[in-house]
Design a protein around this motif. Structure first.
Motif, PDB file in Angstrom:
ATOM      1  N   ALA A  72       0.742  -0.908  -0.088  1.00  0.00           N
ATOM      2  CA  ALA A  72      -0.153  -0.080  -0.094  1.00  0.00           C
ATOM      3  C   ALA A  72       0.715   1.186  -0.741  1.00  0.00           C
ATOM      4  O   ALA A  72       0.464   2.495  -0.817  1.00  0.00           O
ATOM      5  N   PHE A  73       2.185   0.912   0.109  1.00  0.00           N
ATOM      6  CA  PHE A  73       2.806   2.237   0.146  1.00  0.00           C
ATOM      7  C   PHE A  73       3.779   2.523  -0.408  1.00  0.00           C
ATOM      8  O   PHE A  73       5.541   2.572   0.168  1.00  0.00           O
ATOM      9  N   GLU A  74       4.292   1.446  -1.583  1.00  0.00           N
ATOM     10  CA  GLU A  74       5.130   1.556  -2.504  1.00  0.00           C
ATOM     11  C   GLU A  74       5.490   2.795  -2.941  1.00  0.00           C
ATOM     12  O   GLU A  74       6.458   2.565  -3.619  1.00  0.00           O
ATOM     13  N   GLN A  75       5.537   3.632  -3.243  1.00  0.00           N
ATOM     14  CA  GLN A  75       5.162   5.095  -3.975  1.00  0.00           C
ATOM     15  C   GLN A  75       5.560   5.611  -2.849  1.00  0.00           C
ATOM     16  O   GLN A  75       6.952   6.628  -3.320  1.00  0.00           O
ATOM     17  N   LEU A  76       5.580   5.634  -1.457  1.00  0.00           N
ATOM     18  CA  LEU A  76       6.182   6.254  -0.725  1.00  0.00           C
ATOM     19  C   LEU A  76       7.105   5.657  -0.138  1.00  0.00           C
ATOM     20  O   LEU A  76       8.410   6.617  -0.065  1.00  0.00           O
ATOM     21  N   SER A  77       7.667   4.614  -0.671  1.00  0.00           N
ATOM     22  CA  SER A  77       8.788   3.791  -0.404  1.00  0.00           C
ATOM     23  C   SER A  77      10.268   4.508  -0.918  1.00  0.00           C
ATOM     24  O   SER A  77      10.905   4.497  -0.493  1.00  0.00           O
ATOM     25  N   GLY A  78       9.833   5.155  -2.018  1.00  0.00           N
ATOM     26  CA  GLY A  78      11.021   5.525  -2.100  1.00  0.00           C
ATOM     27  C   GLY A  78      10.874   7.001  -2.522  1.00  0.00           C
ATOM     28  O   GLY A  78      12.439   7.508  -2.691  1.00  0.00           O
ATOM     29  N   TYR A  79      10.770   7.210  -1.327  1.00  0.00           N
ATOM     30  CA  TYR A  79      10.375   8.950  -0.815  1.00  0.00           C
ATOM     31  C   TYR A  79      11.123   9.017   0.792  1.00  0.00           C
ATOM     32  O   TYR A  79      11.103  10.023   1.471  1.00  0.00           O
ATOM     33  N   VAL A  80      11.350   8.028   0.838  1.00  0.00           N
ATOM     34  CA  VAL A  80      12.336   7.811   2.966  1.00  0.00           C
ATOM     35  C   VAL A  80      14.094   6.975   2.012  1.00  0.00           C
ATOM     36  O   VAL A  80      14.096   6.147   0.903  1.00  0.00           O
ATOM     37  N   PRO A  81      14.934   7.171   3.256  1.00  0.00           N
ATOM     38  CA  PRO A  81      16.216   6.676   3.106  1.00  0.00           C
ATOM     39  C   PRO A  81      15.520   5.260   3.635  1.00  0.00           C
ATOM     40  O   PRO A  81      14.724   5.005   4.595  1.00  0.00           O
ATOM     41  N   ASP A  82      16.615   4.133   3.066  1.00  0.00           N
ATOM     42  CA  ASP A  82      16.628   2.522   2.875  1.00  0.00           C
ATOM     43  C   ASP A  82      17.047   2.551   4.589  1.00  0.00           C
ATOM     44  O   ASP A  82      17.112   3.319   5.388  1.00  0.00           O
ATOM     45  N   TYR A  83      15.280   0.978   4.648  1.00  0.00           N
ATOM     46  CA  TYR A  83      15.842   0.957   6.230  1.00  0.00           C
ATOM     47  C   TYR A  83      16.579  -0.653   6.264  1.00  0.00           C
ATOM     48  O   TYR A  83      16.475  -1.131   5.154  1.00  0.00           O
ATOM     49  N   PHE A  84      17.859  -0.637   6.908  1.00  0.00           N
ATOM     50  CA  PHE A  84      18.595  -1.861   7.110  1.00  0.00           C
ATOM     51  C   PHE A  84      18.260  -2.546   7.965  1.00  0.00           C
ATOM     52  O   PHE A  84      18.361  -3.777   7.246  1.00  0.00           O
ATOM     53  N   GLY A  85      17.661  -1.997   8.992  1.00  0.00           N
ATOM     54  CA  GLY A  85      17.392  -3.428  10.270  1.00  0.00           C
ATOM     55  C   GLY A  85      17.936  -2.058  11.615  1.00  0.00           C
ATOM     56  O   GLY A  85      17.862  -1.078  11.540  1.00  0.00           O
ATOM     57  N   PHE A  86      17.267  -2.845  13.037  1.00  0.00           N
ATOM     58  CA  PHE A  86      16.550  -2.813  13.986  1.00  0.00           C
ATOM     59  C   PHE A  86      16.954  -3.763  14.612  1.00  0.00           C
ATOM     60  O   PHE A  86      16.752  -4.460  15.037  1.00  0.00           O
TER      61      PHE A  86
END
Length: 375
Positions: free
Chosen positions: A81-95
């Motif tokens: 659902a948030f595929e379009q937004l994903s390009g506008y946030v820094p990549d997530y590597f882990g927590f």
């Protein structure tokens, strides 16, 4: 275990965030900065750079906020659902919940929108305003039952912004939360001492509609402009206050940026006295109305293209009221460590009062200037 500059590479190697070849090839440079968290910036050329954040204090509230940031970024990067937004946030590597460490992408060739605007004579180019509108539209949609059923979405508490509850809570408790000096926060006292401000804070709660994912703290400091492939791209950072809430609260965060960009850096706005007088402070905001109006039209063209004129006017009026309330919030936050009302807080409060007291007049000034004039 607290990470240190001397050992951060060992931690990243152990967790698989970097490869041994990066160190062997010298493609690794780490720097540390101390804020309310422990921050490391790991710059690389052959791979994406890393932003490493570890809590300074492992108290329950800080732990919850960092976990929410991680949960939101994971959701954005993994839920369709948030595929379009994903390009506008820094990549997530882990927590890492044990050591309370969040690792995301670091964007070295970037500046926050506030600094970027000052470098562009106090304005935002057309392409940046267009991208801001597209970013907000990419996640400001009513959440379906399927999305709401996601475990990540269920993590969000659905809370209103704290500023909206000021008029309904104990004054002593509020002062303890919003003053870091031996004296009460004078801005908070001014707000609660104003019948007009209290009335707005009481009434605006009824307008809150929790329908979408919201960033919750979408100020210009949390928007980065990155130079990439001969173009500029906007990225949204710091999702710590993300929630299911009213999308116009995020819109108000962008609109507030246009207001504060003028009033905080305008050399001719007086700050030697503080007064709440309807209309005072509006004159200097004339430069902001066309830019705010243009951003609003770009945003609504993507989120409510079929809205009737009355619906559109009501939505804009609400967004402007939210903007006035966000100005109150910023004024209180900026004055937490000072025993007197500071000049910038004076500007913010006066602008808030002017906007909240002159809503109909401001709506008439949104003149829908041609895009060519705003480029």
């Amino acid at each position: 275990m607290r990470l240190t500059l001397e050992r951060i590479h060992l931690y990243l190697l152990d967790k698989g965030f970097i490869e041994p070849a990066s160190l062997a090839d010298g493609d690794y440079m780490a720097t540390q900065m101390q804020t309310r968290n422990i921050i490391f910036r790991v710059t690389r050329q052959a791979a994406k750079s890393l932003f490493v954040k570890q809590l300074n204090s492992f108290d329950p509230n800080n732990t919850y906020v960092l976990q929410k940031d991680a949960t939101c970024l994971w959701l954005i990067k993994n839920h369709p659902a948030f595929e379009q937004l994903s390009g506008y946030v820094p990549d997530y590597f882990g927590f890492d919940p044990e050591k309370q460490v969040l690792v995301t992408e670091y964007l070295p060739d970037s500046s926050n929108l506030e600094d970027y605007a000052r470098l562009n004579q106090g304005s935002l180019p057309l392409h940046v305003r267009e991208e801001l509108a597209t970013i907000l539209a990419s996640y400001h949609f009513p959440l379906t039952a399927q999305v709401l059923g996601s475990r990540s979405v269920q993590f969000f508490p659905r809370q209103m912004p704290w500023v909206m509850n000021l008029a309904d809570t104990d004054v002593g408790t509020q002062q303890g939360l919003f003053s870091q000096t031996a004296t009460p926060n004078p801005v908070l006292s001014a707000v609660l001492g104003s019948a007009d401000f209290r009335s707005v804070l009481v009434s605006i709660k009824s307008e809150w509609m929790a329908t979408s994912l919201i960033h919750g703290d979408l100020k210009w400091m949390n928007l980065l402009v990155q130079r990439a492939e001969d173009r500029e791209k906007v990225k949204v950072i710091d999702w710590e206050i993300a929630d299911i809430g009213d999308p116009l609260w995020d819109v108000a965060g962008v609109l507030q940026g246009f207001v504060t960009n003028i009033i905080l850096y305008h050399p001719n706005i007086a700050t030697d006295s503080f007064s709440l007088v309807p209309g005072v402070g509006l004159g200097h905001l004339q430069e902001a109305w066309p830019l705010m109006d243009h951003f609003w039209r770009l945003y609504r063209a993507q989120t409510a293209p079929d809205a009737k004129p009355a619906e559109e006017a009501a939505a804009l009026a609400k967004a402007l009221r939210f903007t006035g309330v966000r100005l109150i919030q910023s004024a209180i936050e900026q004055n937490m460590m000072m025993p007197t009302v500071q000049p910038n807080s004076t500007k913010l409060l006066q602008a808030s009062y002017a906007m909240l007291s002159n809503g109909p007049a401001i709506l008439q000034q949104f003149t829908a200037a041609p895009v060519a004039e705003l480029a």
